[in-house]
Motif scaffolding. Sequence first.
Motif, PDB file in Angstrom:
ATOM      1  N   GLY A 106       0.804  -1.221   0.000  1.00  0.00           N
ATOM      2  CA  GLY A 106       0.000   0.000   0.000  1.00  0.00           C
ATOM      3  C   GLY A 106       0.838   1.272   0.000  1.00  0.00           C
ATOM      4  O   GLY A 106       0.340   2.356   0.322  1.00  0.00           O
ATOM      5  N   LEU A 107       2.115   1.168  -0.374  1.00  0.00           N
ATOM      6  CA  LEU A 107       2.983   2.357  -0.361  1.00  0.00           C
ATOM      7  C   LEU A 107       2.862   3.168  -1.646  1.00  0.00           C
ATOM      8  O   LEU A 107       3.204   4.342  -1.686  1.00  0.00           O
ATOM      9  CB  LEU A 107       4.435   1.947  -0.109  1.00  0.00           C
ATOM     10  CG  LEU A 107       4.678   1.378   1.299  1.00  0.00           C
ATOM     11  CD1 LEU A 107       6.037   0.722   1.411  1.00  0.00           C
ATOM     12  CD2 LEU A 107       4.543   2.489   2.333  1.00  0.00           C
ATOM     13  N   ILE A 108       2.445   2.505  -2.729  1.00  0.00           N
ATOM     14  CA  ILE A 108       2.025   3.256  -3.916  1.00  0.00           C
ATOM     15  C   ILE A 108       0.619   2.781  -4.259  1.00  0.00           C
ATOM     16  O   ILE A 108       0.221   1.670  -3.874  1.00  0.00           O
ATOM     17  CB  ILE A 108       2.977   3.090  -5.128  1.00  0.00           C
ATOM     18  CG1 ILE A 108       3.174   1.616  -5.501  1.00  0.00           C
ATOM     19  CG2 ILE A 108       4.307   3.760  -4.880  1.00  0.00           C
ATOM     20  CD1 ILE A 108       3.997   1.419  -6.763  1.00  0.00           C
ATOM     21  N   GLU A 109      -0.108   3.624  -4.988  1.00  0.00           N
ATOM     22  CA  GLU A 109      -1.535   3.343  -5.156  1.00  0.00           C
ATOM     23  C   GLU A 109      -1.847   2.290  -6.194  1.00  0.00           C
ATOM     24  O   GLU A 109      -2.665   1.414  -6.002  1.00  0.00           O
ATOM     25  CB  GLU A 109      -2.279   4.632  -5.491  1.00  0.00           C
ATOM     26  CG  GLU A 109      -2.707   5.355  -4.237  1.00  0.00           C
ATOM     27  CD  GLU A 109      -3.347   6.683  -4.527  1.00  0.00           C
ATOM     28  OE1 GLU A 109      -3.806   6.898  -5.669  1.00  0.00           O
ATOM     29  OE2 GLU A 109      -3.363   7.517  -3.598  1.00  0.00           O
ATOM     30  N   ARG A 110      -1.197   2.380  -7.361  1.00  0.00           N
ATOM     31  CA  ARG A 110      -1.506   1.409  -8.405  1.00  0.00           C
ATOM     32  C   ARG A 110      -0.394   1.310  -9.430  1.00  0.00           C
ATOM     33  O   ARG A 110       0.413   2.221  -9.588  1.00  0.00           O
ATOM     34  CB  ARG A 110      -2.841   1.730  -9.093  1.00  0.00           C
ATOM     35  CG  ARG A 110      -2.928   3.076  -9.766  1.00  0.00           C
ATOM     36  CD  ARG A 110      -4.358   3.392 -10.158  1.00  0.00           C
ATOM     37  NE  ARG A 110      -4.793   2.663 -11.339  1.00  0.00           N
ATOM     38  CZ  ARG A 110      -4.759   3.156 -12.581  1.00  0.00           C
ATOM     39  NH1 ARG A 110      -4.298   4.374 -12.799  1.00  0.00           N
ATOM     40  NH2 ARG A 110      -5.192   2.449 -13.600  1.00  0.00           N
ATOM     41  N   ILE A 111      -0.358   0.147 -10.098  1.00  0.00           N
ATOM     42  CA  ILE A 111       0.527  -0.019 -11.254  1.00  0.00           C
ATOM     43  C   ILE A 111      -0.399  -0.430 -12.401  1.00  0.00           C
ATOM     44  O   ILE A 111      -0.812  -1.586 -12.486  1.00  0.00           O
ATOM     45  CB  ILE A 111       1.595  -1.099 -11.000  1.00  0.00           C
ATOM     46  CG1 ILE A 111       2.460  -0.719  -9.787  1.00  0.00           C
ATOM     47  CG2 ILE A 111       2.463  -1.290 -12.242  1.00  0.00           C
ATOM     48  CD1 ILE A 111       3.556  -1.707  -9.442  1.00  0.00           C
ATOM     49  N   PRO A 112      -0.765   0.515 -13.249  1.00  0.00           N
ATOM     50  CA  PRO A 112      -1.761   0.197 -14.278  1.00  0.00           C
ATOM     51  C   PRO A 112      -1.280  -0.845 -15.282  1.00  0.00           C
ATOM     52  O   PRO A 112      -2.077  -1.536 -15.908  1.00  0.00           O
ATOM     53  CB  PRO A 112      -2.015   1.539 -14.962  1.00  0.00           C
ATOM     54  CG  PRO A 112      -0.933   2.459 -14.528  1.00  0.00           C
ATOM     55  CD  PRO A 112      -0.352   1.922 -13.263  1.00  0.00           C
ATOM     56  N   GLY A 113       0.047  -0.969 -15.437  1.00  0.00           N
ATOM     57  CA  GLY A 113       0.564  -1.893 -16.464  1.00  0.00           C
ATOM     58  C   GLY A 113       0.637  -1.190 -17.800  1.00  0.00           C
ATOM     59  O   GLY A 113      -0.041  -0.172 -18.023  1.00  0.00           O
ATOM     60  N   GLU A 114       1.449  -1.732 -18.698  1.00  0.00           N
ATOM     61  CA  GLU A 114       1.649  -1.029 -19.972  1.00  0.00           C
ATOM     62  C   GLU A 114       0.410  -1.138 -20.862  1.00  0.00           C
ATOM     63  O   GLU A 114      -0.355  -2.091 -20.768  1.00  0.00           O
ATOM     64  CB  GLU A 114       2.874  -1.595 -20.689  1.00  0.00           C
ATOM     65  CG  GLU A 114       2.647  -2.969 -21.207  1.00  0.00           C
ATOM     66  CD  GLU A 114       3.937  -3.756 -21.384  1.00  0.00           C
ATOM     67  OE1 GLU A 114       4.943  -3.438 -20.739  1.00  0.00           O
ATOM     68  OE2 GLU A 114       3.898  -4.696 -22.161  1.00  0.00           O
ATOM     69  N   GLY A 115       0.275  -0.129 -21.713  1.00  0.00           N
ATOM     70  CA  GLY A 115      -0.841  -0.113 -22.648  1.00  0.00           C
ATOM     71  C   GLY A 115      -0.495  -0.842 -23.939  1.00  0.00           C
ATOM     72  O   GLY A 115       0.632  -1.326 -24.100  1.00  0.00           O
ATOM     73  N   PRO A 116      -1.468  -0.941 -24.858  1.00  0.00           N
ATOM     74  CA  PRO A 116      -1.212  -1.639 -26.126  1.00  0.00           C
ATOM     75  C   PRO A 116      -0.145  -0.930 -26.973  1.00  0.00           C
ATOM     76  O   PRO A 116       0.188   0.217 -26.734  1.00  0.00           O
ATOM     77  CB  PRO A 116      -2.573  -1.610 -26.828  1.00  0.00           C
ATOM     78  CG  PRO A 116      -3.385  -0.592 -26.118  1.00  0.00           C
ATOM     79  CD  PRO A 116      -2.827  -0.431 -24.751  1.00  0.00           C
TER      80      PRO A 116
END
Length: 250
Positions: free
Chosen positions: A180-190
């Motif tokens: 919970g130290l960073i909010e999110r890792i969206p991941g790479e896009g297309p």
Amino acid sequence: MREAEISRAIVEAYFNDLLESLSLDVAIVGAGPSGMVAGYYLAKNGAKVAIFEKKLSIGGGIWGGAMGFNRVVVQEEAREILDEFGIGYRPFRDGLYVADAIEMATTLASRAVKAGVKVFNMVEVEDLVVKENRVAGIVINWTPVKMTGLHVDPLTVEARFVVDSTGHGAQISGHLLKRGLIERIPGEGPMWAEKGEELTVKHTGEAFPGLYVTGMAANALAGAPRMGPIFGGMLLSGRKAAFEILEKLR
Ligand code: 48F
């Protein structure tokens, strides 16, 4: 020639280096293109730096070029980094150059090591040391221990800066997400080569106090597009992170 002496030579040399690397200016995780370029510029400019790579081989995604056709493309903006390393290339069209993936992987590694980077392959970084809301080191274990799932405690390396150069999975930043130290890792896009290349460099930087991200890990954190077998962004990203960290080390 005694067998035990051969063993002694290896054990002494390896563990001297490991002992020396338990306290670093910069611990880089992942020996792909961005990690090796970052390591090279850091070591060349006097930083004490080691790269920890979980696989037996260094080079990350370079070796296979695209679909196993072992050539990679680099754009004009990154040509000076190929020149700095002495990696050959041929001009193609539209400001693109083609390099041999094998030459790139081996030359990046060779120049990084000769500049003073210690590479510990077969070592997986399984966690981060975080103190007072700042990354202060890495937690390491042998890859075979991780692969076999043995319950063996790790060792720890302290570092003034840690660099997440783990590529598409942004594994190291993932440890911060888990806590919970960073909010999110969206991941790479297309796939969108031009945008992905631009954003890789743009998003290279300090993602959390003490933790830098480079290469595809930077794109994964920013939700920026993937770009396939064009490597200029990876090289520029490694160089950018190195100079930002050098500035802070001073
Ligand atoms: O994926 P990778 O080559 O990272 P990169 O520098 O470059 C990406 C390009 O190769 C390519 C691309 C270019 O257009 O898209 O994919 O961003 O190298 C990442 C390295 O990190 C290692 C992994 O084995 C690979 O060699 N690695 C990943 N997780 C860990 C790790 C870990 N937890 N501990 C140690 N090494």
